[in-house]
Design an enzyme around this catalytic site. Structure first.
Site, mmCIF file in Angstrom:
data_model
loop_
_atom_site.group_PDB
_atom_site.id
_atom_site.type_symbol
_atom_site.label_atom_id
_atom_site.label_comp_id
_atom_site.label_asym_id
_atom_site.label_seq_id
_atom_site.Cartn_x
_atom_site.Cartn_y
_atom_site.Cartn_z
ATOM 1 N N HIS A 113 3.932 51.961 152.099
ATOM 2 C CA HIS A 113 4.467 50.985 153.033
ATOM 3 C C HIS A 113 3.543 50.181 153.598
ATOM 4 C CE1 HIS A 113 6.678 50.460 157.038
ATOM 5 N NE2 HIS A 113 7.566 50.114 156.071
ATOM 6 N N LYS A 115 1.219 46.498 153.511
ATOM 7 C CA LYS A 115 1.316 45.282 152.927
ATOM 8 C C LYS A 115 0.150 44.472 153.025
ATOM 9 C CE LYS A 115 5.620 46.495 154.722
ATOM 10 N NZ LYS A 115 6.061 47.495 155.489
ATOM 11 N N ASP A 120 -9.536 36.609 145.847
ATOM 12 C CA ASP A 120 -10.991 36.579 145.159
ATOM 13 C C ASP A 120 -12.056 37.360 146.340
ATOM 14 O OD1 ASP A 120 -10.163 34.810 143.281
ATOM 15 O OD2 ASP A 120 -10.435 33.094 144.332
ATOM 16 N N HIS A 285 11.265 43.316 163.195
ATOM 17 C CA HIS A 285 10.434 44.343 161.844
ATOM 18 C C HIS A 285 8.900 44.420 162.504
ATOM 19 C CE1 HIS A 285 9.273 45.270 157.968
ATOM 20 N NE2 HIS A 285 10.488 45.916 158.123
ATOM 21 N N LYS A 287 5.110 45.171 163.952
ATOM 22 C CA LYS A 287 4.221 46.375 164.183
ATOM 23 C C LYS A 287 3.045 45.733 164.880
ATOM 24 C CE LYS A 287 6.630 47.297 160.094
ATOM 25 N NZ LYS A 287 7.847 47.603 160.687
ATOM 26 N N ASP A 292 -4.884 45.495 177.429
ATOM 27 C CA ASP A 292 -5.824 44.613 178.232
ATOM 28 C C ASP A 292 -6.082 43.462 177.566
ATOM 29 O OD1 ASP A 292 -6.031 46.812 179.722
ATOM 30 O OD2 ASP A 292 -7.639 47.543 179.162
#
Length: 405
Positions: A113, A115, A120, A285, A287, A292
């Site tokens: 899952h 991404k 380089d 979508h 996350k 603080d």
């Protein structure tokens, strides 16, 4: 192996596909040495086509290009689409591809899952954005709200090393690049990953540690929100200490069941003084979270049983007051302009008949990871895609098993 905090990094927040795709595609197109990419989804639409051409151009520049996709999320790319990349020198690996049974995909759990993109060994991207047109505003009402970050500095060496670990030993050894680790900014960053081996709860631990030390504010924007008891308890404890805890969750979900599960927790959370908003402009979508005025996280991991207990995930934990404030300003604006607040009075309507369902569902979902854990664990298991020419001139794709340790 757990990763350490790295000082001297530069981090930039990228909001939605409009900010993410131009940056990542330009970086890929101008790569001269190497592109490493991992993703859950590539769709064969205008975004997937632009990614394909950027990868082909990188390979044409002489860069080594390795992409790893999930066998569930990226299961429907056509043979010609893949063949064009493979023939240009792009190496494509698929995580746990499985045949359909009666037209249904069966490889539901323990997905890749993550991404991640590393260009380089100098510039890296991590977040929750897949390669599909539904991350762009012109997709329509179901366009997704999502986030990623671009980073430079010493943290890139950890991301580069971890991304190589997904490949076979032979592929890892073929990378001769020394990551660029010079000082690039003032951010302190730690790579946090979840796998099905030694690091199966690292992301959850990072959240728990930050929550236990929270003193002022906590804002969590999460697409699929159904955390385990330990995380819920720390949110409750923080609220009782006087921390302002704010949750921004799905109000217009791409998967209605996800909002249903989250709502099972609303009564308990609201009674503890936690503020809940549902984002209603488009499917959420994201996350992301902040605690603080310094701690933030952006990545692929939801706060649900799949992400916390089964899937392979990658987040960055960021200590940077300026980044934290930018994310805070954005999320609070999102809450005030595009969300509806959830009241306890509203949630309690009809609660008497829903209470037994809530109780049973909550406890089933709490134990779901353990139940799913009876299934065989997927250690990094890849198959490399190859093309085979057919007599009529078309192409089909076959797999070659890779050994990954």
């Amino acid at each position: 192996m757990s990763y350490e905090w790295r000082d001297g990094n530069q981090v930039e927040l990228l909001i939605n596909g409009e900010e993410f795709y131009p940056r990542v595609f330009e970086a890929i197109r101008t790569a001269r040495k190497e592109v490493l990419l991992e993703t859950f989804i590539i769709f064969e639409d205008k975004v997937g086509a632009e990614l394909q051409q950027a990868l082909i151009q990188a390979a044409g520049n002489g860069a080594r290009v390795e992409i790893t996709v999930d066998g569930y999320g990226t299961a429907d790319l056509s043979a010609p689409f893949l063949a064009e990349m493979i023939e240009a020198g792009v190496k494509i690996h698929m995580f746990d591809p499985s045949p359909r049974v009666l037209g249904m995909r069966t490889n539901l759990f323990r997905r890749l899952h993550r991404k991640v993109v590393v260009v380089d060994a100098e510039l890296a991207f991590i977040g929750g954005i897949n390669y599909s047109a539904d991350h762009l505003g012109d997709f329509g009402p179901m366009a997704k709200q999502d986030y990623a970050v671009a980073v430079r500095g010493p943290i890139v060496a950890d991301i580069h090393r971890d991304t190589l670990q997904m490949l076979s030993p032979a592929e890892r050894d073929s990378s001769k690049l020394t990551p660029v680790t010079r000082h690039a900014g003032d951010s302190r960053i730690r790579l946090s990953v979840r796998d099905n081996d030694e690091r199966n709860d690292d992301i959850e631990k990072q959240y728990l540690d930050a929550m236990r030390n929270a003193q002022h504010r906590m804002v969590i924007a999460n697409a699929y929100f159904f955390p385990g008891y330990r995380l819920i308890r720390e949110m409750r404890n923080a609220s009782r200490r006087g921390v302002k805890v704010t949750l921004i969750l799905q109000g217009q979900p791409d998967m209605p069941w996800a909002r249903g599960f989250s709502r099972l927790l609303y009564n308990y959370l609201l009674r503890e003084g936690i503020t809940i908003y549902e984002y209603c402009q488009r499917p959420l979508h994201g996350k992301v979270a902040l605690i603080d005025r310094e701690w933030s996280t952006v990545g692929s991991s939801n706060l649900d049983p799949l992400s916390l207990s089964l899937n392979l995930e990658a987040n960055l934990i960021i200590r940077d007051p300026a980044f934290n404030q930018r994310l805070y300003d954005h999320l609070i604006n999102l809450a005030s302009e595009h969300c509806k607040p959830i009241s306890l009075e509203r949630i309690l309507r009809g609660y008497w008949w829903r209470a037994p369902i809530i109780f049973l569902s909550f406890h089933f979902l709490r134990h779901f990871p353990a139940i799913a854990g009876w299934l065989p664990a997927h250690t990094p298991k890849l198959k490399s895609l190859k093309t085979v020419a057919i007599n009529d001139g078309t192409s089909e794709v076959c797999f070659e098993q890779e050994k990954v340790s």
